[in-house]
Write an enzyme that holds these catalytic residues in place. Structure first.
Site, short mmCIF file in Angstrom:
data_model
loop_
_atom_site.label_atom_id
_atom_site.label_comp_id
_atom_site.label_asym_id
_atom_site.label_seq_id
_atom_site.Cartn_x
_atom_site.Cartn_y
_atom_site.Cartn_z
NE ARG A 1 -3.59 -1.83 13.78
CZ ARG A 1 -3.11 -0.61 13.57
NH1 ARG A 1 -1.79 -0.43 13.53
NH2 ARG A 1 -3.92 0.41 13.43
N GLY B 1 0.84 -1.19 0.00
CA GLY B 1 0.00 0.00 0.00
C GLY B 1 0.88 1.24 0.00
NE ARG B 2 -3.00 6.53 0.35
CZ ARG B 2 -4.19 6.02 0.67
NH1 ARG B 2 -4.25 5.10 1.64
NH2 ARG B 2 -5.28 6.37 0.04
CB ILE B 3 3.17 2.33 4.76
CG1 ILE B 3 2.30 3.41 5.41
CG2 ILE B 3 4.43 2.09 5.58
CD1 ILE B 3 1.70 3.00 6.75
NE ARG C 1 -6.24 -6.47 0.15
CZ ARG C 1 -7.11 -5.62 0.67
NH1 ARG C 1 -8.27 -6.06 1.14
NH2 ARG C 1 -6.85 -4.33 0.72
CG HIS D 1 1.88 0.71 17.96
ND1 HIS D 1 0.78 -0.10 17.99
CD2 HIS D 1 1.80 1.37 16.78
CE1 HIS D 1 0.07 0.04 16.89
NE2 HIS D 1 0.68 0.95 16.13
CB ILE D 2 7.20 4.78 18.23
CG1 ILE D 2 8.39 3.90 17.83
CG2 ILE D 2 6.98 4.75 19.74
CD1 ILE D 2 9.73 4.42 18.35
N GLY D 3 5.41 3.86 15.16
CA GLY D 3 5.56 4.02 13.71
C GLY D 3 5.34 5.42 13.20
CD GLU E 1 0.60 -2.68 20.19
OE1 GLU E 1 0.08 -1.55 20.25
OE2 GLU E 1 1.20 -3.10 19.18
#
Length: 321
Positions: free
Chosen positions: A239, A157-159, A179, A287-289, A268
Protein backbone atom coordinates in the site's frame (compact mmCIF):
# COMPACT_ATOMS: atom_id res chain seq x y z
CA UNK A 1 -40.12 -13.60 -2.90
CA UNK A 2 -38.06 -10.47 -3.53
CA UNK A 3 -34.49 -11.00 -4.65
CA UNK A 4 -31.84 -9.14 -2.65
CA UNK A 5 -30.54 -6.11 -4.55
CA UNK A 6 -26.79 -5.95 -5.04
CA UNK A 7 -24.97 -2.86 -6.22
CA UNK A 8 -21.57 -3.22 -7.90
CA UNK A 9 -19.43 -0.08 -7.98
CA UNK A 10 -17.83 -0.79 -11.36
CA UNK A 11 -19.07 -2.31 -14.60
CA UNK A 12 -18.09 -5.98 -14.90
CA UNK A 13 -18.75 -8.58 -17.62
CA UNK A 14 -22.21 -10.08 -17.75
CA UNK A 15 -20.90 -13.65 -17.96
CA UNK A 16 -19.62 -13.35 -14.40
CA UNK A 17 -23.06 -12.28 -13.19
CA UNK A 18 -25.14 -14.93 -14.98
CA UNK A 19 -24.72 -17.74 -12.38
CA UNK A 20 -26.14 -15.46 -9.67
CA UNK A 21 -29.03 -13.76 -11.44
CA UNK A 22 -31.60 -16.36 -10.38
CA UNK A 23 -31.08 -15.41 -6.74
CA UNK A 24 -29.78 -11.83 -6.83
CA UNK A 25 -31.02 -8.64 -8.45
CA UNK A 26 -27.79 -7.01 -9.64
CA UNK A 27 -27.25 -3.39 -10.66
CA UNK A 28 -23.95 -1.65 -11.26
CA UNK A 29 -22.16 1.55 -12.13
CA UNK A 30 -21.94 2.20 -15.86
CA UNK A 31 -18.17 2.65 -16.19
CA UNK A 32 -15.45 0.02 -16.09
CA UNK A 33 -12.61 2.54 -15.67
CA UNK A 34 -14.02 5.45 -13.65
CA UNK A 35 -15.07 5.15 -9.98
CA UNK A 36 -18.69 5.72 -9.07
CA UNK A 37 -19.25 9.30 -7.81
CA UNK A 38 -19.89 9.56 -4.09
CA UNK A 39 -23.45 10.90 -4.43
CA UNK A 40 -24.44 8.06 -6.74
CA UNK A 41 -22.79 5.49 -4.47
CA UNK A 42 -24.84 6.75 -1.53
CA UNK A 43 -28.02 6.85 -3.60
CA UNK A 44 -27.56 3.27 -4.85
CA UNK A 45 -26.47 1.97 -1.46
CA UNK A 46 -29.73 3.24 0.00
CA UNK A 47 -31.63 0.89 -2.35
CA UNK A 48 -29.27 -2.08 -2.02
CA UNK A 49 -29.08 -5.03 0.34
CA UNK A 50 -25.47 -5.80 -0.50
CA UNK A 51 -22.50 -3.96 -1.99
CA UNK A 52 -19.58 -5.17 -4.09
CA UNK A 53 -16.92 -2.47 -4.01
CA UNK A 54 -13.32 -1.78 -4.98
CA UNK A 55 -10.52 -0.20 -2.96
CA UNK A 56 -11.38 3.10 -4.70
CA UNK A 57 -14.54 3.34 -2.58
CA UNK A 58 -14.10 4.84 0.88
CA UNK A 59 -16.48 3.01 3.16
CA UNK A 60 -16.25 5.27 6.21
CA UNK A 61 -18.29 5.80 9.35
CA UNK A 62 -20.73 8.15 7.62
CA UNK A 63 -21.39 5.61 4.87
CA UNK A 64 -21.88 2.73 7.32
CA UNK A 65 -24.40 4.80 9.30
CA UNK A 66 -26.18 5.89 6.13
CA UNK A 67 -26.30 2.37 4.70
CA UNK A 68 -26.65 0.49 7.97
CA UNK A 69 -29.32 -1.72 6.38
CA UNK A 70 -26.70 -3.42 4.19
CA UNK A 71 -26.13 -7.07 5.03
CA UNK A 72 -22.74 -7.40 3.35
CA UNK A 73 -19.93 -5.38 1.79
CA UNK A 74 -17.73 -7.53 -0.44
CA UNK A 75 -14.39 -5.79 -1.04
CA UNK A 76 -12.55 -6.79 -4.22
CA UNK A 77 -9.10 -6.77 -2.64
CA UNK A 78 -7.02 -8.50 -0.01
CA UNK A 79 -6.45 -5.24 1.87
CA UNK A 80 -9.40 -3.43 3.42
CA UNK A 81 -7.95 -0.15 4.62
CA UNK A 82 -10.65 1.56 2.53
CA UNK A 83 -13.29 0.23 4.94
CA UNK A 84 -14.01 1.40 8.48
CA UNK A 85 -14.37 -2.08 9.97
CA UNK A 86 -15.38 -0.84 13.41
CA UNK A 87 -18.31 1.11 11.97
CA UNK A 88 -19.32 -1.76 9.70
CA UNK A 89 -19.27 -4.21 12.59
CA UNK A 90 -21.18 -1.80 14.83
CA UNK A 91 -23.91 -1.67 12.17
CA UNK A 92 -23.85 -5.47 11.79
CA UNK A 93 -22.60 -5.34 8.20
CA UNK A 94 -20.57 -8.37 7.17
CA UNK A 95 -17.35 -7.47 5.35
CA UNK A 96 -15.44 -9.87 3.12
CA UNK A 97 -12.24 -9.65 1.08
CA UNK A 98 -10.48 -11.74 -1.58
CA UNK A 99 -7.39 -13.42 -0.12
CA UNK A 100 -5.57 -16.41 -1.63
CA UNK A 101 -6.92 -16.12 -5.19
CA UNK A 102 -4.49 -13.31 -6.04
CA UNK A 103 -1.43 -14.49 -4.11
CA UNK A 104 0.57 -16.03 -6.95
CA UNK A 105 -0.35 -13.34 -9.47
CA UNK A 106 0.66 -10.54 -7.11
CA UNK A 107 3.90 -12.34 -6.29
CA UNK A 108 4.62 -12.62 -10.04
CA UNK A 109 4.17 -8.87 -10.45
CA UNK A 110 6.22 -8.07 -7.35
CA UNK A 111 9.15 -10.08 -8.61
CA UNK A 112 8.74 -8.72 -12.13
CA UNK A 113 8.87 -5.19 -10.69
CA UNK A 114 12.00 -6.10 -8.75
CA UNK A 115 13.65 -7.45 -11.90
CA UNK A 116 12.59 -4.50 -14.07
CA UNK A 117 13.98 -2.07 -11.51
CA UNK A 118 17.24 -3.94 -10.94
CA UNK A 119 17.99 -4.37 -14.64
CA UNK A 120 16.70 -0.89 -15.63
CA UNK A 121 14.29 -2.29 -18.20
CA UNK A 122 12.12 0.83 -18.53
CA UNK A 123 15.21 3.00 -19.05
CA UNK A 124 16.47 0.52 -21.63
CA UNK A 125 13.16 0.52 -23.50
CA UNK A 126 13.11 4.32 -23.55
CA UNK A 127 16.70 4.26 -24.75
CA UNK A 128 15.44 2.81 -28.02
CA UNK A 129 12.24 4.83 -28.25
CA UNK A 130 14.21 8.06 -27.72
CA UNK A 131 16.90 7.14 -30.29
CA UNK A 132 19.63 7.13 -27.66
CA UNK A 133 21.15 3.79 -28.65
CA UNK A 134 24.43 4.62 -30.33
CA UNK A 135 27.70 2.77 -29.88
CA UNK A 136 27.84 -0.11 -27.42
CA UNK A 137 29.87 0.52 -24.25
CA UNK A 138 30.80 -1.76 -21.35
CA UNK A 139 28.64 -0.05 -18.73
CA UNK A 140 25.74 1.07 -20.90
CA UNK A 141 22.59 0.67 -18.79
CA UNK A 142 24.39 -1.65 -16.38
CA UNK A 143 22.04 -2.62 -13.59
CA UNK A 144 22.12 -4.78 -10.48
CA UNK A 145 22.36 -8.56 -10.30
CA UNK A 146 19.48 -10.40 -8.68
CA UNK A 147 20.92 -13.89 -8.36
CA UNK A 148 22.81 -14.69 -5.15
CA UNK A 149 21.81 -11.34 -3.62
CA UNK A 150 19.92 -10.76 -0.36
CA UNK A 151 16.21 -10.00 -0.41
CA UNK A 152 14.53 -8.56 2.67
CA UNK A 153 10.77 -9.08 2.76
CA UNK A 154 8.81 -6.89 5.15
CA UNK A 155 5.50 -8.67 5.71
CA UNK A 156 5.75 -12.45 5.43
CA UNK A 157 2.12 -13.28 4.72
CA UNK A 158 0.84 -15.36 1.82
CA UNK A 159 2.23 -13.02 -0.84
CA UNK A 160 5.50 -12.64 1.05
CA UNK A 161 5.90 -16.43 1.09
CA UNK A 162 5.19 -16.62 -2.64
CA UNK A 163 7.79 -13.92 -3.36
CA UNK A 164 10.30 -15.76 -1.15
CA UNK A 165 9.79 -18.94 -3.20
CA UNK A 166 10.58 -17.01 -6.37
CA UNK A 167 13.65 -15.51 -4.72
CA UNK A 168 14.84 -19.00 -3.81
CA UNK A 169 14.85 -19.87 -7.50
CA UNK A 170 17.37 -17.06 -8.00
CA UNK A 171 19.57 -18.44 -5.22
CA UNK A 172 18.91 -15.38 -3.10
CA UNK A 173 19.42 -15.22 0.64
CA UNK A 174 16.07 -14.46 2.27
CA UNK A 175 15.62 -12.18 5.26
CA UNK A 176 12.21 -11.20 6.57
CA UNK A 177 10.55 -9.06 9.20
CA UNK A 178 7.01 -9.67 10.38
CA UNK A 179 4.79 -9.11 13.42
CA UNK A 180 5.42 -12.76 14.27
CA UNK A 181 7.83 -15.40 13.05
CA UNK A 182 6.85 -17.68 10.16
CA UNK A 183 8.48 -20.99 11.05
CA UNK A 184 7.19 -22.65 7.91
CA UNK A 185 9.03 -20.26 5.60
CA UNK A 186 12.12 -20.51 7.80
CA UNK A 187 12.15 -24.30 7.53
CA UNK A 188 11.15 -24.64 3.88
CA UNK A 189 13.07 -21.71 2.37
CA UNK A 190 15.83 -21.19 4.93
CA UNK A 191 14.56 -17.66 5.52
CA UNK A 192 15.97 -15.73 8.47
CA UNK A 193 13.89 -13.59 10.80
CA UNK A 194 15.58 -10.27 11.62
CA UNK A 195 14.68 -6.90 13.08
CA UNK A 196 13.40 -4.21 10.73
CA UNK A 197 16.63 -2.23 11.11
CA UNK A 198 18.85 -5.24 10.40
CA UNK A 199 16.78 -6.11 7.35
CA UNK A 200 17.27 -2.60 5.97
CA UNK A 201 21.02 -2.73 6.65
CA UNK A 202 21.68 -6.15 5.17
CA UNK A 203 19.33 -6.43 2.17
CA UNK A 204 20.18 -5.68 -1.44
CA UNK A 205 16.45 -5.60 -2.17
CA UNK A 206 13.91 -4.40 0.40
CA UNK A 207 10.38 -5.51 -0.52
CA UNK A 208 7.34 -4.09 1.26
CA UNK A 209 4.36 -6.43 1.48
CA UNK A 210 2.80 -5.15 4.71
CA UNK A 211 -0.85 -4.17 5.12
CA UNK A 212 -1.63 -0.52 5.81
CA UNK A 213 -2.40 0.10 9.48
CA UNK A 214 -1.63 2.65 12.16
CA UNK A 215 1.58 0.73 12.86
CA UNK A 216 2.77 0.75 9.24
CA UNK A 217 1.91 4.27 8.04
CA UNK A 218 5.14 5.85 6.73
CA UNK A 219 7.24 3.02 8.16
CA UNK A 220 9.56 3.50 5.17
CA UNK A 221 10.65 7.01 6.09
CA UNK A 222 13.82 9.08 5.83
CA UNK A 223 15.54 7.05 8.55
CA UNK A 224 14.63 3.76 6.84
CA UNK A 225 16.09 4.83 3.49
CA UNK A 226 19.23 6.18 5.16
CA UNK A 227 19.64 2.81 6.87
CA UNK A 228 19.53 0.91 3.57
CA UNK A 229 22.62 0.15 1.53
CA UNK A 230 23.54 2.86 -0.99
CA UNK A 231 23.30 0.08 -3.58
CA UNK A 232 19.93 -1.01 -2.19
CA UNK A 233 16.72 -1.20 -4.20
CA UNK A 234 13.30 -0.61 -2.64
CA UNK A 235 10.15 -2.32 -3.94
CA UNK A 236 6.61 -1.54 -2.77
CA UNK A 237 3.74 -3.77 -3.84
CA UNK A 238 1.63 -3.38 -0.71
CA UNK A 239 0.00 0.00 0.00
CA UNK A 240 1.25 3.47 -0.83
CA UNK A 241 0.58 4.73 2.68
CA UNK A 242 3.45 2.71 4.14
CA UNK A 243 5.96 4.97 2.35
CA UNK A 244 6.88 8.59 3.02
CA UNK A 245 7.06 9.58 -0.64
CA UNK A 246 8.94 12.82 0.04
CA UNK A 247 11.63 10.85 1.86
CA UNK A 248 11.75 8.30 -0.97
CA UNK A 249 12.12 11.04 -3.56
CA UNK A 250 15.02 12.52 -1.63
CA UNK A 251 16.65 9.11 -1.21
CA UNK A 252 16.45 8.44 -4.95
CA UNK A 253 17.35 11.95 -6.06
CA UNK A 254 20.40 12.14 -3.80
CA UNK A 255 21.42 8.53 -4.56
CA UNK A 256 21.02 7.52 -0.92
CA UNK A 257 19.60 4.29 -2.41
CA UNK A 258 20.08 3.08 -5.96
CA UNK A 259 16.55 2.64 -7.22
CA UNK A 260 12.92 1.89 -6.41
CA UNK A 261 10.00 0.08 -8.01
CA UNK A 262 6.46 1.06 -6.97
CA UNK A 263 3.07 -0.40 -7.82
CA UNK A 264 1.19 1.68 -5.24
CA UNK A 265 1.06 5.31 -4.08
CA UNK A 266 -0.34 7.40 -1.24
CA UNK A 267 -2.93 9.05 -3.46
CA UNK A 268 -4.07 7.14 -6.52
CA UNK A 269 -4.10 7.63 -9.39
CA UNK A 270 -0.93 9.68 -9.85
CA UNK A 271 -0.28 11.79 -12.94
CA UNK A 272 2.75 12.50 -15.09
CA UNK A 273 3.43 15.56 -12.91
CA UNK A 274 4.09 13.48 -9.79
CA UNK A 275 7.61 14.22 -8.49
CA UNK A 276 8.70 10.58 -8.76
CA UNK A 277 8.05 10.61 -12.52
CA UNK A 278 10.93 13.07 -12.92
CA UNK A 279 13.48 10.49 -11.78
CA UNK A 280 15.12 7.88 -13.98
CA UNK A 281 15.98 5.43 -11.19
CA UNK A 282 12.40 4.49 -10.39
CA UNK A 283 9.88 2.15 -12.07
CA UNK A 284 6.25 3.19 -11.60
CA UNK A 285 3.20 0.97 -12.21
CA UNK A 286 -0.51 1.84 -11.90
CA UNK A 287 -1.45 -0.59 -9.10
CA UNK A 288 -1.62 -3.73 -11.24
CA UNK A 289 -0.43 -6.30 -8.69
CA UNK A 290 -3.31 -8.73 -9.24
CA UNK A 291 -4.06 -7.68 -12.81
CA UNK A 292 -4.21 -10.89 -14.75
CA UNK A 293 -7.48 -11.73 -16.48
CA UNK A 294 -7.85 -15.04 -14.66
CA UNK A 295 -7.16 -13.58 -11.23
CA UNK A 296 -9.46 -10.59 -11.60
CA UNK A 297 -12.24 -12.97 -12.65
CA UNK A 298 -11.55 -15.14 -9.59
CA UNK A 299 -11.66 -12.10 -7.32
CA UNK A 300 -15.02 -10.98 -8.67
CA UNK A 301 -16.42 -14.50 -8.52
CA UNK A 302 -15.36 -14.81 -4.88
CA UNK A 303 -17.06 -11.49 -4.05
CA UNK A 304 -20.27 -12.66 -5.68
CA UNK A 305 -20.09 -16.05 -3.98
CA UNK A 306 -19.68 -14.38 -0.59
CA UNK A 307 -22.71 -12.18 -1.24
CA UNK A 308 -24.78 -15.12 -2.49
CA UNK A 309 -23.94 -17.24 0.55
CA UNK A 310 -24.92 -14.48 2.99
CA UNK A 311 -28.35 -14.14 1.41
CA UNK A 312 -28.78 -17.90 1.58
CA UNK A 313 -28.26 -17.61 5.33
CA UNK A 314 -24.82 -19.21 5.16
CA UNK A 315 -21.34 -18.15 6.17
CA UNK A 316 -19.33 -16.31 3.47
CA UNK A 317 -16.10 -17.94 2.35
CA UNK A 318 -13.75 -15.13 3.32
CA UNK A 319 -15.16 -12.93 6.11
CA UNK A 320 -12.75 -10.38 7.60
CA UNK A 321 -14.29 -10.77 11.07
Amino acid sequence: MRKPTIYITRKIPEYLLEPFKDRLHITMWTSESKPVPKDILYEEAKKADGLLCLITEKINQAFCQYASHLKIIANMAVGYDNIDLESAQKNKIIVTNTPDVLTETTADLTFALLMATARRLIEATNYIYNDQWGEWSPFMLAGSDIHHKTIGIVGMGRIGEAVAKRAKGFNMDILYHNRSRNLEVENELNATYVSFEDLLKESDFVVSLVPLSEATVDMFDKKAFQTMKSSGIFINASRGGVVDEDALFEALDKKIIRAAGLDVFKQEPISSTHPLTKLTNVVLLPHIGSASLATREKMLKLCLENIDLVFQGKQPKTPIY
